[in-house]
Write a protein that holds these residues in place. Structure first.
Motif, PDB file in Angstrom:
ATOM      1  N   LEU A  29      30.478   1.011 -12.996  1.00 25.65           N
ATOM      2  CA  LEU A  29      29.585   1.711 -13.916  1.00 25.65           C
ATOM      3  C   LEU A  29      28.340   2.235 -13.203  1.00 25.65           C
ATOM      4  CD1 LEU A  29      29.790  -0.719 -16.947  1.00 25.65           C
ATOM      5  CD2 LEU A  29      30.982   1.452 -16.630  1.00 25.65           C
ATOM      6  N   PRO A  30      27.940   3.490 -13.482  1.00 23.76           N
ATOM      7  CA  PRO A  30      26.761   4.072 -12.853  1.00 23.76           C
ATOM      8  C   PRO A  30      25.466   3.658 -13.582  1.00 23.76           C
ATOM      9  CG  PRO A  30      27.804   5.720 -14.224  1.00 23.76           C
ATOM     10  CD  PRO A  30      28.669   4.474 -14.296  1.00 23.76           C
ATOM     11  N   VAL A  31      25.165   2.375 -13.504  1.00 24.59           N
ATOM     12  CA  VAL A  31      23.964   1.818 -14.128  1.00 24.59           C
ATOM     13  C   VAL A  31      23.175   1.044 -13.070  1.00 24.59           C
ATOM     14  CG1 VAL A  31      25.004   1.650 -16.421  1.00 24.59           C
ATOM     15  CG2 VAL A  31      25.143  -0.298 -14.845  1.00 24.59           C
ATOM     16  N   LEU A  32      21.897   0.823 -13.333  1.00 20.85           N
ATOM     17  CA  LEU A  32      21.047   0.079 -12.409  1.00 20.85           C
ATOM     18  C   LEU A  32      21.637  -1.304 -12.160  1.00 20.85           C
ATOM     19  CD1 LEU A  32      18.417  -0.156 -10.785  1.00 20.85           C
ATOM     20  CD2 LEU A  32      17.289  -0.867 -12.914  1.00 20.85           C
ATOM     21  N   ALA A  33      21.893  -1.618 -10.897  1.00 18.09           N
ATOM     22  CA  ALA A  33      22.484  -2.902 -10.522  1.00 18.09           C
ATOM     23  C   ALA A  33      21.451  -4.018 -10.612  1.00 18.09           C
ATOM     24  CB  ALA A  33      23.041  -2.827  -9.103  1.00 18.09           C
ATOM     25  N   THR A  34      21.890  -5.175 -11.052  1.00 17.99           N
ATOM     26  CA  THR A  34      20.999  -6.330 -11.163  1.00 17.99           C
ATOM     27  C   THR A  34      20.320  -6.672  -9.837  1.00 17.99           C
ATOM     28  OG1 THR A  34      22.295  -7.193 -13.001  1.00 17.99           O
ATOM     29  CG2 THR A  34      20.845  -8.754 -11.870  1.00 17.99           C
ATOM     30  N   PRO A  35      21.031  -6.687  -8.693  1.00 18.19           N
ATOM     31  CA  PRO A  35      20.329  -6.999  -7.435  1.00 18.19           C
ATOM     32  C   PRO A  35      19.203  -6.007  -7.121  1.00 18.19           C
ATOM     33  CG  PRO A  35      22.701  -7.114  -7.113  1.00 18.19           C
ATOM     34  CD  PRO A  35      22.474  -6.534  -8.479  1.00 18.19           C
ATOM     35  N   VAL A  36      19.383  -4.756  -7.479  1.00 21.38           N
ATOM     36  CA  VAL A  36      18.337  -3.749  -7.256  1.00 21.38           C
ATOM     37  C   VAL A  36      17.169  -4.001  -8.197  1.00 21.38           C
ATOM     38  CG1 VAL A  36      17.800  -1.280  -7.283  1.00 21.38           C
ATOM     39  CG2 VAL A  36      19.996  -2.075  -6.367  1.00 21.38           C
ATOM     40  N   LEU A  37      17.468  -4.366  -9.437  1.00 20.27           N
ATOM     41  CA  LEU A  37      16.415  -4.682 -10.403  1.00 20.27           C
ATOM     42  C   LEU A  37      15.597  -5.889  -9.929  1.00 20.27           C
ATOM     43  CD1 LEU A  37      15.108  -3.901 -13.046  1.00 20.27           C
ATOM     44  CD2 LEU A  37      16.878  -5.192 -14.248  1.00 20.27           C
ATOM     45  N   LEU A  38      16.253  -6.897  -9.374  1.00 22.18           N
ATOM     46  CA  LEU A  38      15.529  -8.047  -8.816  1.00 22.18           C
ATOM     47  C   LEU A  38      14.636  -7.613  -7.653  1.00 22.18           C
ATOM     48  CD1 LEU A  38      18.355 -10.714  -8.910  1.00 22.18           C
ATOM     49  CD2 LEU A  38      16.284 -10.695 -10.313  1.00 22.18           C
ATOM     50  N   TRP A  39      15.153  -6.738  -6.806  1.00 22.58           N
ATOM     51  CA  TRP A  39      14.366  -6.220  -5.687  1.00 22.58           C
ATOM     52  C   TRP A  39      13.138  -5.459  -6.200  1.00 22.58           C
ATOM     53  CZ3 TRP A  39      14.488  -0.810  -4.269  1.00 22.58           C
ATOM     54  CH2 TRP A  39      13.766  -0.504  -3.097  1.00 22.58           C
ATOM     55  N   LEU A  40      13.316  -4.645  -7.241  1.00 18.23           N
ATOM     56  CA  LEU A  40      12.194  -3.919  -7.821  1.00 18.23           C
ATOM     57  C   LEU A  40      11.163  -4.883  -8.420  1.00 18.23           C
ATOM     58  CD1 LEU A  40      14.180  -1.011  -9.515  1.00 18.23           C
ATOM     59  CD2 LEU A  40      12.673  -0.826  -7.504  1.00 18.23           C
ATOM     60  N   ALA A  41      11.635  -5.993  -8.991  1.00 17.54           N
ATOM     61  CA  ALA A  41      10.716  -7.017  -9.508  1.00 17.54           C
ATOM     62  C   ALA A  41       9.888  -7.593  -8.368  1.00 17.54           C
ATOM     63  CB  ALA A  41      11.501  -8.110 -10.230  1.00 17.54           C
ATOM     64  N   GLU A  42      10.521  -7.846  -7.227  1.00 16.66           N
ATOM     65  CA  GLU A  42       9.801  -8.363  -6.062  1.00 16.66           C
ATOM     66  C   GLU A  42       8.750  -7.368  -5.581  1.00 16.66           C
ATOM     67  OE1 GLU A  42      11.670 -10.325  -2.855  1.00 16.66           O
ATOM     68  OE2 GLU A  42      13.247 -11.215  -4.095  1.00 16.66           O
ATOM     69  N   ILE A  43       9.114  -6.112  -5.492  1.00 15.28           N
ATOM     70  CA  ILE A  43       8.168  -5.072  -5.062  1.00 15.28           C
ATOM     71  C   ILE A  43       6.958  -5.044  -5.993  1.00 15.28           C
ATOM     72  CG2 ILE A  43       7.821  -2.564  -4.947  1.00 15.28           C
ATOM     73  CD1 ILE A  43      10.664  -2.359  -3.864  1.00 15.28           C
ATOM     74  N   THR A  44       7.203  -5.130  -7.280  1.00 15.64           N
ATOM     75  CA  THR A  44       6.122  -5.076  -8.257  1.00 15.64           C
ATOM     76  C   THR A  44       5.206  -6.276  -8.115  1.00 15.64           C
ATOM     77  OG1 THR A  44       7.657  -3.896  -9.715  1.00 15.64           O
ATOM     78  CG2 THR A  44       5.593  -4.666 -10.687  1.00 15.64           C
ATOM     79  N   ALA A  45       5.782  -7.460  -7.920  1.00 16.58           N
ATOM     80  CA  ALA A  45       4.968  -8.664  -7.713  1.00 16.58           C
ATOM     81  C   ALA A  45       4.140  -8.539  -6.430  1.00 16.58           C
ATOM     82  CB  ALA A  45       5.864  -9.896  -7.664  1.00 16.58           C
ATOM     83  N   MET A  46       4.732  -7.999  -5.376  1.00 17.82           N
ATOM     84  CA  MET A  46       3.991  -7.833  -4.122  1.00 17.82           C
ATOM     85  C   MET A  46       2.791  -6.908  -4.308  1.00 17.82           C
ATOM     86  SD  MET A  46       6.873  -7.860  -1.087  1.00 17.82           S
ATOM     87  CE  MET A  46       7.672  -6.363  -1.583  1.00 17.82           C
ATOM     88  N   ARG A  47       2.910  -5.936  -5.170  1.00 18.00           N
ATOM     89  CA  ARG A  47       1.790  -5.020  -5.424  1.00 18.00           C
ATOM     90  C   ARG A  47       0.602  -5.737  -6.066  1.00 18.00           C
ATOM     91  NH1 ARG A  47       4.170   0.890  -7.143  1.00 18.00           N
ATOM     92  NH2 ARG A  47       4.966   1.349  -5.052  1.00 18.00           N
ATOM     93  N   VAL A  48       0.882  -6.773  -6.838  1.00 16.43           N
ATOM     94  CA  VAL A  48      -0.204  -7.505  -7.496  1.00 16.43           C
ATOM     95  C   VAL A  48      -1.138  -8.123  -6.454  1.00 16.43           C
ATOM     96  CG1 VAL A  48      -0.777  -9.472  -8.989  1.00 16.43           C
ATOM     97  CG2 VAL A  48       1.182  -8.013  -9.555  1.00 16.43           C
ATOM     98  N   ILE A  49      -0.586  -8.632  -5.367  1.00 17.31           N
ATOM     99  CA  ILE A  49      -1.376  -9.425  -4.427  1.00 17.31           C
ATOM    100  C   ILE A  49      -1.621  -8.735  -3.091  1.00 17.31           C
ATOM    101  CG2 ILE A  49      -0.891 -11.679  -5.431  1.00 17.31           C
ATOM    102  CD1 ILE A  49       1.047 -10.643  -2.447  1.00 17.31           C
ATOM    103  N   GLU A  50      -1.145  -7.522  -2.904  1.00 17.42           N
ATOM    104  CA  GLU A  50      -1.201  -6.887  -1.594  1.00 17.42           C
ATOM    105  C   GLU A  50      -2.615  -6.781  -1.020  1.00 17.42           C
ATOM    106  OE1 GLU A  50       0.693  -3.093  -2.019  1.00 17.42           O
ATOM    107  OE2 GLU A  50      -0.759  -2.389  -3.489  1.00 17.42           O
ATOM    108  N   ASP A  51      -3.612  -6.622  -1.838  1.00 16.72           N
ATOM    109  CA  ASP A  51      -4.985  -6.499  -1.345  1.00 16.72           C
ATOM    110  C   ASP A  51      -5.687  -7.848  -1.201  1.00 16.72           C
ATOM    111  OD1 ASP A  51      -4.748  -3.729  -1.242  1.00 16.72           O
ATOM    112  OD2 ASP A  51      -5.490  -3.473  -3.297  1.00 16.72           O
ATOM    113  N   HIS A  52      -4.973  -8.934  -1.453  1.00 17.80           N
ATOM    114  CA  HIS A  52      -5.577 -10.270  -1.403  1.00 17.80           C
ATOM    115  C   HIS A  52      -5.066 -11.115  -0.241  1.00 17.80           C
ATOM    116  CE1 HIS A  52      -7.673  -9.803  -5.235  1.00 17.80           C
ATOM    117  NE2 HIS A  52      -6.638  -9.044  -5.560  1.00 17.80           N
TER     118      HIS A  52
END
Length: 135
Positions: A29-52
């Motif tokens: 199925l051409p839908v967003l894969a769960t492993p990619v969604l988890l990776w995007l969650a990690e990227i978003t969390a990293m953005r929270v603390i990147e300047d700290h």
């Protein structure tokens, strides 16, 4: 790590491309894969603390507790939100959610560990040099 307030947050927007789809992960199925969604969650969390982070520090993924609630078709946009909920010594806990243009598609917790980058790379290099353990 420099002080950061619990409640600090970040957002990340991502358009689902063919490379992000479950068709690349053994699904047809051409839908967003769960492993990619988890990776995007990690990227978003990293953005929270990147300047700290102090010089020489980095974070690594430590754990996920997540539920992928709905499919996001290729070509759609998904918006992720991460909020720091707790700091436990070197462990940073984040609430992460995502929605597309129709549904909440993801809810969960992501934990990252603050590590010394040089030490991490040194241990990785040592492991690579030693090679796998014969089985």
């Amino acid at each position: 790590m420099r002080p950061i307030d619990v409640g600090a947050s970040a957002t990340h927007t991502h358009q689902v491309e063919a490379a992000d789809c479950a068709t690349n992960w053994g699904n047809d199925l051409p839908v967003l894969a769960t492993p990619v969604l988890l990776w995007l969650a990690e990227i978003t969390a990293m953005r929270v603390i990147e300047d700290h982070l102090d010089d020489g520090e980095m974070t690594v993924g430590y754990g996920h507790t997540a539920t992928h609630l709905a499919a996001t078709p290729q070509g759609w946009t998904v918006r992720l939100h991460a909020r720091l909920t707790r700091v436990d010594k070197k462990l940073l806990h984040f609430e992460v959610t995502a929605e597309d243009d129709r549904d909440v598609v993801f809810k969960g917790e992501h934990v990252r560990a603050v590590v010394d980058r040089d030490r991490f790379v040194e241990r990785l290099d040592s492991k690579a040099l030693a090679g796998p353990v014969p089985r």
